[in-house]
Design a protein around this motif. Structure first.
Motif, PDB file in Angstrom:
ATOM      1  N   PHE A 262       0.818  -1.216   0.000  1.00 51.73           N
ATOM      2  CA  PHE A 262       0.000   0.000   0.000  1.00 51.73           C
ATOM      3  C   PHE A 262       0.849   1.262   0.000  1.00 51.73           C
ATOM      4  O   PHE A 262       0.581   2.219  -0.743  1.00 51.73           O
ATOM      5  N   SER A 263       1.895   1.299   0.823  1.00 49.14           N
ATOM      6  CA  SER A 263       2.728   2.499   0.884  1.00 49.14           C
ATOM      7  C   SER A 263       3.419   2.753  -0.453  1.00 49.14           C
ATOM      8  O   SER A 263       3.563   3.908  -0.878  1.00 49.14           O
ATOM      9  N   GLN A 264       3.832   1.688  -1.134  1.00 47.29           N
ATOM     10  CA  GLN A 264       4.487   1.863  -2.434  1.00 47.29           C
ATOM     11  C   GLN A 264       3.496   2.328  -3.494  1.00 47.29           C
ATOM     12  O   GLN A 264       3.815   3.187  -4.319  1.00 47.29           O
ATOM     13  N   VAL A 265       2.284   1.744  -3.478  1.00 49.31           N
ATOM     14  CA  VAL A 265       1.255   2.185  -4.429  1.00 49.31           C
ATOM     15  C   VAL A 265       0.925   3.654  -4.194  1.00 49.31           C
ATOM     16  O   VAL A 265       0.785   4.437  -5.146  1.00 49.31           O
ATOM     17  N   LEU A 266       0.808   4.044  -2.931  1.00 49.61           N
ATOM     18  CA  LEU A 266       0.534   5.449  -2.611  1.00 49.61           C
ATOM     19  C   LEU A 266       1.681   6.347  -3.053  1.00 49.61           C
ATOM     20  O   LEU A 266       1.459   7.446  -3.588  1.00 49.61           O
ATOM     21  N   ASN A 267       2.897   5.898  -2.826  1.00 49.72           N
ATOM     22  CA  ASN A 267       4.064   6.702  -3.217  1.00 49.72           C
ATOM     23  C   ASN A 267       4.069   6.937  -4.723  1.00 49.72           C
ATOM     24  O   ASN A 267       4.292   8.066  -5.199  1.00 49.72           O
ATOM     25  N   ILE A 268       3.806   5.874  -5.489  1.00 51.14           N
ATOM     26  CA  ILE A 268       3.740   5.992  -6.946  1.00 51.14           C
ATOM     27  C   ILE A 268       2.594   6.920  -7.351  1.00 51.14           C
ATOM     28  O   ILE A 268       2.736   7.781  -8.240  1.00 51.14           O
ATOM     29  N   SER A 269       1.443   6.764  -6.688  1.00 47.14           N
ATOM     30  CA  SER A 269       0.263   7.556  -7.042  1.00 47.14           C
ATOM     31  C   SER A 269       0.449   9.025  -6.704  1.00 47.14           C
ATOM     32  O   SER A 269       0.075   9.911  -7.494  1.00 47.14           O
ATOM     33  N   PHE A 270       1.017   9.315  -5.529  1.00 46.92           N
ATOM     34  CA  PHE A 270       1.255  10.715  -5.161  1.00 46.92           C
ATOM     35  C   PHE A 270       2.297  11.356  -6.079  1.00 46.92           C
ATOM     36  O   PHE A 270       2.200  12.546  -6.397  1.00 46.92           O
ATOM     37  N   MET A 332      -9.212   2.292 -14.270  1.00 46.61           N
ATOM     38  CA  MET A 332      -9.582   2.461 -15.676  1.00 46.61           C
ATOM     39  C   MET A 332      -9.726   3.931 -16.033  1.00 46.61           C
ATOM     40  O   MET A 332      -9.372   4.368 -17.140  1.00 46.61           O
ATOM     41  N   SER A 333     -10.216   4.732 -15.092  1.00 47.93           N
ATOM     42  CA  SER A 333     -10.336   6.169 -15.322  1.00 47.93           C
ATOM     43  C   SER A 333      -8.968   6.812 -15.508  1.00 47.93           C
ATOM     44  O   SER A 333      -8.775   7.649 -16.400  1.00 47.93           O
ATOM     45  N   ALA A 334      -8.002   6.403 -14.661  1.00 46.08           N
ATOM     46  CA  ALA A 334      -6.650   6.942 -14.786  1.00 46.08           C
ATOM     47  C   ALA A 334      -5.997   6.502 -16.089  1.00 46.08           C
ATOM     48  O   ALA A 334      -5.320   7.289 -16.757  1.00 46.08           O
ATOM     49  N   ASP A 335      -6.215   5.252 -16.478  1.00 43.87           N
ATOM     50  CA  ASP A 335      -5.646   4.751 -17.729  1.00 43.87           C
ATOM     51  C   ASP A 335      -6.183   5.522 -18.927  1.00 43.87           C
ATOM     52  O   ASP A 335      -5.455   5.812 -19.883  1.00 43.87           O
ATOM     53  N   ALA A 336      -7.464   5.854 -18.877  1.00 43.66           N
ATOM     54  CA  ALA A 336      -8.076   6.602 -19.977  1.00 43.66           C
ATOM     55  C   ALA A 336      -7.587   8.043 -20.018  1.00 43.66           C
ATOM     56  O   ALA A 336      -7.732   8.726 -21.045  1.00 43.66           O
ATOM     57  N   ASN A 337      -7.003   8.491 -18.924  1.00 43.96           N
ATOM     58  CA  ASN A 337      -6.488   9.867 -18.830  1.00 43.96           C
ATOM     59  C   ASN A 337      -4.977   9.911 -19.016  1.00 43.96           C
ATOM     60  O   ASN A 337      -4.298  10.778 -18.463  1.00 43.96           O
ATOM     61  N   LYS A 339      -2.707   7.682 -17.989  1.00 50.64           N
ATOM     62  CA  LYS A 339      -2.028   7.195 -16.782  1.00 50.64           C
ATOM     63  C   LYS A 339      -1.814   8.290 -15.739  1.00 50.64           C
ATOM     64  O   LYS A 339      -1.100   8.081 -14.748  1.00 50.64           O
ATOM     65  N   VAL A 340      -2.434   9.433 -15.923  1.00 48.89           N
ATOM     66  CA  VAL A 340      -2.304  10.529 -14.964  1.00 48.89           C
ATOM     67  C   VAL A 340      -3.343  10.334 -13.857  1.00 48.89           C
ATOM     68  O   VAL A 340      -4.533  10.186 -14.125  1.00 48.89           O
ATOM     69  N   ILE A 341      -2.893  10.350 -12.619  1.00 47.48           N
ATOM     70  CA  ILE A 341      -3.782  10.127 -11.478  1.00 47.48           C
ATOM     71  C   ILE A 341      -4.263  11.470 -10.935  1.00 47.48           C
ATOM     72  O   ILE A 341      -3.482  12.253 -10.402  1.00 47.48           O
ATOM     73  N   SER A 342      -5.559  11.700 -11.094  1.00 44.45           N
ATOM     74  CA  SER A 342      -6.146  12.945 -10.609  1.00 44.45           C
ATOM     75  C   SER A 342      -6.465  12.823  -9.118  1.00 44.45           C
ATOM     76  O   SER A 342      -6.346  11.758  -8.521  1.00 44.45           O
ATOM     77  N   GLY A 343      -6.917  13.927  -8.533  1.00 40.05           N
ATOM     78  CA  GLY A 343      -7.275  13.915  -7.119  1.00 40.05           C
ATOM     79  C   GLY A 343      -8.412  12.961  -6.823  1.00 40.05           C
ATOM     80  O   GLY A 343      -8.407  12.257  -5.808  1.00 40.05           O
ATOM     81  N   GLY A 344      -9.403  12.897  -7.728  1.00 41.21           N
ATOM     82  CA  GLY A 344     -10.537  12.011  -7.522  1.00 41.21           C
ATOM     83  C   GLY A 344     -10.129  10.546  -7.587  1.00 41.21           C
ATOM     84  O   GLY A 344     -10.597   9.729  -6.786  1.00 41.21           O
ATOM     85  N   VAL A 345      -9.268  10.204  -8.540  1.00 37.32           N
ATOM     86  CA  VAL A 345      -8.794   8.826  -8.665  1.00 37.32           C
ATOM     87  C   VAL A 345      -7.970   8.440  -7.447  1.00 37.32           C
ATOM     88  O   VAL A 345      -8.108   7.336  -6.894  1.00 37.32           O
ATOM     89  N   LEU A 346      -7.132   9.354  -6.981  1.00 35.17           N
ATOM     90  CA  LEU A 346      -6.307   9.096  -5.804  1.00 35.17           C
ATOM     91  C   LEU A 346      -7.185   8.844  -4.572  1.00 35.17           C
ATOM     92  O   LEU A 346      -6.940   7.924  -3.780  1.00 35.17           O
ATOM     93  N   ALA A 347      -8.246   9.641  -4.437  1.00 38.14           N
ATOM     94  CA  ALA A 347      -9.174   9.462  -3.313  1.00 38.14           C
ATOM     95  C   ALA A 347      -9.866   8.098  -3.403  1.00 38.14           C
ATOM     96  O   ALA A 347     -10.054   7.413  -2.384  1.00 38.14           O
TER      97      ALA A 347
END
Length: 507
Positions: A262-270, A332-337, A339-347
């Motif tokens: 989880f911490s690594q996924v969060l680190n990548i996402s942030f 899937m939303s991030a992939d369609a964008n 691969k950019v992770i928005s605030g909503g996807v991160l939440a």
């Protein structure tokens, strides 16, 4: 007064003979207090062991470019620690019977001083030790994962059937809290001391010393611990063993796998979301999920004591499938964008993972409630044994399955880290991994419903499990057919029936 009490504990005999947790008179007149004392220190030792096992989930946040460890290698390090800890649960299950619960708790605390000190050495010398060193030390931290099996087997022998769900859930939950606690300590160190990860290791060197000394003073050995190699081999002959392993992969495997990842996924996402300090942001959140999952575990066992482990586990897998769906949609939303992770996807990622932690914690407790009930039920039909023999056989098989299921569950954690690694490597996102998780939870829900949640059976004073009614019978609950057996589930298991008359009565 406290000193006198300590002296008394030091001088007393730490071996207990003729322990019978089902004797209510003895339980109410002192045995409950003895069991509670052993439970408390068992939790402490297991708690520290879990923290050491998951130590590299925190160290990964400190590993900047100067360490020469890539993101891909960090997932492999986590998977290695999980793998070794899972495999060690098999021999650790046998350890309490061979060496005594108290003796093994002392040893298991002392031996963890080695990987903790080595981790400190690696983290204080960035760039001087290669990937192989990190892999080797991570493997040794796996000894902390083995603590779970020996601790659970020990506590299973101390408590009566009517209280096993709560006691095993509390023991396991208290141990699981070691994951979020080490992450909170890591967060505080990152926040206050930034580049000094050795402080985390120093804290745990002291904690291990306290756990070992406390176990030596306050814990006891039971002379009738019944886990054995033969019981583990015999366990493998029963279909229920393999089914419980599958379910535990989905519950504990999710908890420990996400605990490492989880911490690594969060680190990548942030980092993708453009956070200025992604490691600190990840550390601020990563501990919440493991904490909720750990706290929920004993309540999962207690709820299973009341309504049945099969039902609770079924509802949990349905909820976990729904939570995984949140991750799939967000991914899937991030992939369609692009691969950019928005605030909503991160939440959505954070919510989905935290729900999975919480629900898997509840399910951990409910699955472990099923285990002793299976063998208590099967023991009723071992006509070649007297009452004491049936109890001994049931305890032995329960202890064996606790170790086997614990190992299988840990391997689920290995799978989670490897699936996430493969997903990021091939698709630069975790979406493919989320689909795998969702599919598995659906499968686990179907298995739970079919074998353990359709019809209740009664063992002593507790109602648990569920079995199909035999073909051609009425809807009356069949309380004398082993779970997962009977005509509707593929036939009676001859290994659980000792004589022809009993077999004919069940036909």
């Amino acid at each position: 007064m406290a000193f006198a009490d300590l002296t008394a504990h030091l001088k007393r005999d730490h071996t207990i003979t003729d322990w019978d947790p089902e004797d209510r008179v003895a339980w109410d007149n002192g045995n409950a207090a003895i069991a509670k004392r052993n439970l408390i220190w068992s939790v402490i030792c297991e708690h520290v062991g879990f923290s050491i096992w998951s130590l590299f989930s925190v160290m990964a946040l400190f590993m900047g470019p100067e360490y020469g460890i890539s993101m891909d290698q960090k997932f492999v390090i986590a998977a290695t620690a999980t793998l070794v800890g899972s495999c060690l649960r098999i021999p650790y299950t046998q350890a309490t019977a061979r060496f005594g619960g108290r003796n093994w708790a002392i040893f298991s605390a002392i031996v963890l001083l080695i990987p903790t000190a080595l981790t400190m050495m690696l983290m204080m010398n960035p760039g001087e030790f290669g990937f192989g060193w990190f892999l080797a030390v991570a493997a040794i931290t796996g000894f902390g994962g083995g603590n779970f099996a020996s601790s659970m087997t020990n506590i299973n022998a101390f408590y009566p059937q009517r209280l096993k769900g709560w006691a095993l859930g509390l023991n396991a939950g208290g141990g699981n809290i070691g994951v979020p606690v080490v992450q909170v300590i890591g967060l505080l160190v990152i926040w206050l001391f930034a580049d000094q990860p050795e402080i985390v290791c120093s804290i745990y060197l002291v904690a291990l010393a306290v756990a070992g000394v406390g176990a030596a003073i306050y814990m006891d050995n039971l002379d009738h611990q019944t886990a054995s190699g033969k019981a583990m081999i015999d366990c493998l002959k029963y279909r229920d063993t393999w089914l419980i392993c599958l379910l535990y992969i989905g519950t504990f495997g999710s908890f420990i796998g996400f605990g490492f990842a989880f911490s690594q996924v969060l680190n990548i996402s942030f980092t993708s979301a453009g956070a200025s300090k992604p490691a600190l942001a990840a550390a601020q959140i990563a501990w919440i999920g493991p904490l909720l999952g750990s706290v929920a575990r004993p309540y999962g066992g207690k709820l299973a004591d009341r309504v049945g482990g099969g039902k609770v586990t079924l509802y949990c897998f349905i909820a976990m499938a729904a939570s995984a769906s949140i991750l799939v949609v967000a991914g899937m939303s991030a992939d369609a964008n692009g691969k950019v992770i928005s605030g909503g996807v991160l939440a959505a990622f954070i919510v989905g993972f935290i729900l999975l932690f919480l629900i898997s914690g509840i399910a951990n407790g409910s699955v472990y409630k099923i285990i002793p009930t299976i063998w208590e039920h099967k023991a009723q039909f071992r006509s070649g044994l007297n009452s004491h023999g049936k109890t001994t056989w049931s305890r032995s098989m329960s202890g064996a399955l606790i170790g086997i299921a614990g190992a299988a569950g840990g391997l689920g954690g290995v799978g989670i880290n490897l699936v996430l690694r493969a997903s990021y490597k091939s698709n630069q996102s975790a979406t493919q991994a989320f689909w795998v998780f969702l599919s598995f939870y659906v499968l686990a829900a179907v298995v739970t419903w079919w074998f353990y949640a359709r019809r209740p059976i009664v063992v002593g004073e507790t109602t648990d499990l569920a079995v199909a009614s035999a073909a051609g019978t009425s809807g009356t609950p069949q309380r004398d057919i082993a779970p997962g057996t009977g005509p509707a589930a593929g036939g009676i298991d001859d290994k659980s029936i000792d004589d022809k008359a009993t077999k004919e009565a069940l036909a």
